[in-house]
Design a protein around this motif. Structure first.
Motif, PDB file in Angstrom:
ATOM      1  N   LYS A  13       0.851  -1.177   0.000  1.00 25.34           N
ATOM      2  CA  LYS A  13       0.000   0.000   0.000  1.00 25.34           C
ATOM      3  C   LYS A  13       0.891   1.233   0.000  1.00 25.34           C
ATOM      4  O   LYS A  13       2.078   1.164   0.324  1.00 25.34           O
ATOM      5  CB  LYS A  13      -0.902   0.024   1.235  1.00 25.34           C
ATOM      6  N   LEU A  22       0.623   5.385   1.357  1.00 25.44           N
ATOM      7  CA  LEU A  22      -0.146   6.377   2.094  1.00 25.44           C
ATOM      8  C   LEU A  22       0.453   7.748   1.804  1.00 25.44           C
ATOM      9  O   LEU A  22       1.669   7.926   1.861  1.00 25.44           O
ATOM     10  CB  LEU A  22      -0.078   6.060   3.588  1.00 25.44           C
ATOM     11  N   TYR A  57      -0.126  11.914   2.837  1.00 31.25           N
ATOM     12  CA  TYR A  57      -0.819  12.850   3.727  1.00 31.25           C
ATOM     13  C   TYR A  57      -0.724  14.245   3.123  1.00 31.25           C
ATOM     14  O   TYR A  57       0.370  14.753   2.876  1.00 31.25           O
ATOM     15  CB  TYR A  57      -0.176  12.808   5.109  1.00 31.25           C
ATOM     16  N   ILE A  82      -5.009   6.741   0.803  1.00 29.33           N
ATOM     17  CA  ILE A  82      -4.367   5.435   0.805  1.00 29.33           C
ATOM     18  C   ILE A  82      -4.714   4.704  -0.484  1.00 29.33           C
ATOM     19  O   ILE A  82      -5.883   4.581  -0.843  1.00 29.33           O
ATOM     20  CB  ILE A  82      -4.798   4.588   2.020  1.00 29.33           C
ATOM     21  N   GLU A 134      -9.344   9.804  11.163  1.00 36.56           N
ATOM     22  CA  GLU A 134      -9.836   8.511  10.681  1.00 36.56           C
ATOM     23  C   GLU A 134      -8.682   7.573  10.360  1.00 36.56           C
ATOM     24  O   GLU A 134      -8.726   6.377  10.680  1.00 36.56           O
ATOM     25  CB  GLU A 134     -10.664   8.701   9.408  1.00 36.56           C
ATOM     26  N   ALA A 135      -7.664   8.106   9.696  1.00 34.15           N
ATOM     27  CA  ALA A 135      -6.531   7.277   9.290  1.00 34.15           C
ATOM     28  C   ALA A 135      -5.704   6.826  10.483  1.00 34.15           C
ATOM     29  O   ALA A 135      -5.166   5.717  10.495  1.00 34.15           O
ATOM     30  CB  ALA A 135      -5.651   8.048   8.305  1.00 34.15           C
ATOM     31  N   PHE A 136      -5.609   7.692  11.498  1.00 37.38           N
ATOM     32  CA  PHE A 136      -4.805   7.382  12.684  1.00 37.38           C
ATOM     33  C   PHE A 136      -5.649   7.621  13.934  1.00 37.38           C
ATOM     34  O   PHE A 136      -5.460   8.606  14.655  1.00 37.38           O
ATOM     35  CB  PHE A 136      -3.552   8.254  12.708  1.00 37.38           C
ATOM     36  N   ASP A 188      -0.910   2.638  14.146  1.00 35.90           N
ATOM     37  CA  ASP A 188      -2.344   2.298  14.103  1.00 35.90           C
ATOM     38  C   ASP A 188      -2.929   2.410  12.695  1.00 35.90           C
ATOM     39  O   ASP A 188      -4.069   2.824  12.516  1.00 35.90           O
ATOM     40  CB  ASP A 188      -3.143   3.150  15.098  1.00 35.90           C
ATOM     41  N   ASN A 189      -2.152   2.010  11.698  1.00 32.25           N
ATOM     42  CA  ASN A 189      -2.644   1.905  10.330  1.00 32.25           C
ATOM     43  C   ASN A 189      -1.917   0.739   9.685  1.00 32.25           C
ATOM     44  O   ASN A 189      -0.707   0.569   9.882  1.00 32.25           O
ATOM     45  CB  ASN A 189      -2.385   3.203   9.562  1.00 32.25           C
ATOM     46  N   ASP A 190      -2.644  -0.088   8.928  1.00 32.68           N
ATOM     47  CA  ASP A 190      -2.045  -1.310   8.393  1.00 32.68           C
ATOM     48  C   ASP A 190      -1.323  -1.103   7.069  1.00 32.68           C
ATOM     49  O   ASP A 190      -0.992  -2.069   6.381  1.00 32.68           O
ATOM     50  CB  ASP A 190      -3.111  -2.404   8.231  1.00 32.68           C
ATOM     51  N   VAL A 191      -1.037   0.138   6.705  1.00 31.72           N
ATOM     52  CA  VAL A 191      -0.368   0.393   5.436  1.00 31.72           C
ATOM     53  C   VAL A 191       1.023  -0.245   5.409  1.00 31.72           C
ATOM     54  O   VAL A 191       1.535  -0.600   4.353  1.00 31.72           O
ATOM     55  CB  VAL A 191      -0.294   1.906   5.152  1.00 31.72           C
TER      56      VAL A 191
END
Length: 391
Positions: A72, A74, A76, A85, A98-100, A125-128
């Motif tokens: 993936k 990401l 910003y 994303i 929302e993302a973090f 705290d994001n699975d990217v």
């Protein structure tokens, strides 16, 4: 004089150099973690890259390798408070919160000695990407890769007197000296994995638009005279700049509308090449009429009955609310296109818009995949505005 000139040249060079910087992992085998988890084919490899672009207006977190099907990317967009994303052939838009939802990196109960220090593990705290930080007491550097993460806003959970002593990425532990800093000349090339169009959804949208055009019918002029009355006068300024800040156009428009904007009239200062100086739209009758005007007299030149099928509705996400102004972000699904929208829903709850939900839009900033920025700002005036239309 020469000393001052030398200083100015140095300053200009330093500013240019600092505009776009990135961090890559300086190890012998860049894909080591992927190779241990895959059959080592081209589509399974992820090239790691972290970049701060345009003086911190844009950030890239884990750039996709060409042809990648598992990774993936990401990005910003700080001025928009938006995280985009890309996962394979899909773009998703999120607010930063929302993302973090946990603020970026957050503390776990895992500890261990590392590089001679007792450190706590902070996870992302994001699975990217699988990335974790080992944090221990010390003075934060705010430089290098740690500075990049802090500038992006991902280190809010770290105590003030703590610093990053090691980073774990895809199972490999690295100290901060393993991150190599690079400079770039191009913002767009470093955002190319999100500044993109996807063929299938874009073709589907174009097919819908083409079908609407094919279903249009000609509206026949019959000499009918219609009295028009509008409740609002909307004065707007629309401007567009390229990625370097050069103004591409700057224009003003006037639109008259009824209470819910289902009927509107746009007037142009000068007629276009076809002699058209107004567009009248009646969504209740699916009619659009174009022509010329003289004062409050409108003369129809041509008209059509439209297909009412909606091809595109933007999915808005709430950013903030203050008094009667609500701020949203939204983005195209078929290609990169990011909107920051301000609306007054309190005073104008029934005011219709073409691709967004109801409310009077007072401001809109749009960033496209060429990093061109279009800005729209409008003011609304209540009154009793009358015109006569000859069909």
């Amino acid at each position: 004089m020469k000393k001052n000139l030398s200083f100015l040249l140095f300053l200009c060079f330093s500013i240019f150099y600092a505009q776009n910087k990135g961090y890559s992992i300086k190890v012998d085998r860049l894909y080591l973690a992927d190779e241990s988890k895959s059959d080592n084919n081209h589509d399974s490899k992820i090239k790691l890259k972290f970049a701060s672009l345009d003086n911190g207006n844009y950030f890239v977190f884990n750039r996709l390798l060409y042809g990648n099907k598992t990774g993936k990317v990401l990005a910003y967009f700080k001025n928009f408070n938006t995280v985009v994303i890309r996962s394979q052939n899909k773009l998703s838009y999120f607010t930063f919160k929302e993302a973090f939802p946990k603020g970026g990196f957050y503390k776990t109960n895992i500890t261990k000695p590392i590089f001679g220090q007792h450190a706590f593990l902070y996870t992302f705290d994001n699975d990217v990407i699988d990335i974790k930080l080992w944090v221990a007491p010390g003075n934060p550097t705010n430089t290098g890769f740690e500075g990049y993460l802090n500038e992006m806003g991902l280190l809010e959970n770290l105590p003030k007197n703590n610093t990053i002593v090691a980073v774990s990425i895809l199972g490999i532990e690295l100290d901060m000296t393993n991150f190599k800093e690079d400079s770039y000349s191009s913002v767009k090339s470093n955002l190319e994995d999100v500044l993109i169009s996807f063929k299938e959804p874009k073709d589907a949208l174009l097919d819908c638009i083409n079908n609407n055009h094919q279903n249009e019918e000609t509206l026949i002029a019959n000499g009918e005279k219609i009295d028009l009355q509008f409740d609002y006068k909307i004065t707007s300024n629309i401007s567009k700049k390229d990625s370097k800040g050069k103004v591409l156009y700057d224009t003003n428009t006037i639109v008259y509308a009824n209470k819910d904007n289902s009927i509107s009239l746009q007037l142009f200062d000068q007629p276009n090449s076809e002699g058209i100086s107004f567009v009248y739209s009646n969504k209740n009758l699916n009619q659009e009429i174009e022509g010329s005007y003289n004062g409050d007299q409108l003369y129809m030149e041509r008209g059509k009955i439209l297909d009412s099928q909606s091809c595109l509705i933007l999915n808005e996400k709430l950013v903030s609310k203050k008094y009667n102004i609500t701020q949203f972000i939204a983005g195209y699904e078929h290609e990169f296109g990011l909107f920051l929208i301000e609306k007054n829903v309190v005073d104008f709850p029934n005011f219709q818009n073409q691709t967004i939900s109801k409310g009077f839009m007072s401001k809109r900033i749009y960033l496209n995949k060429d990093l061109e920025i279009q800005e729209y700002a409008s003011e609304i005036e209540s009154g009793n505005f009358k015109f006569n239309l000859v069909k």
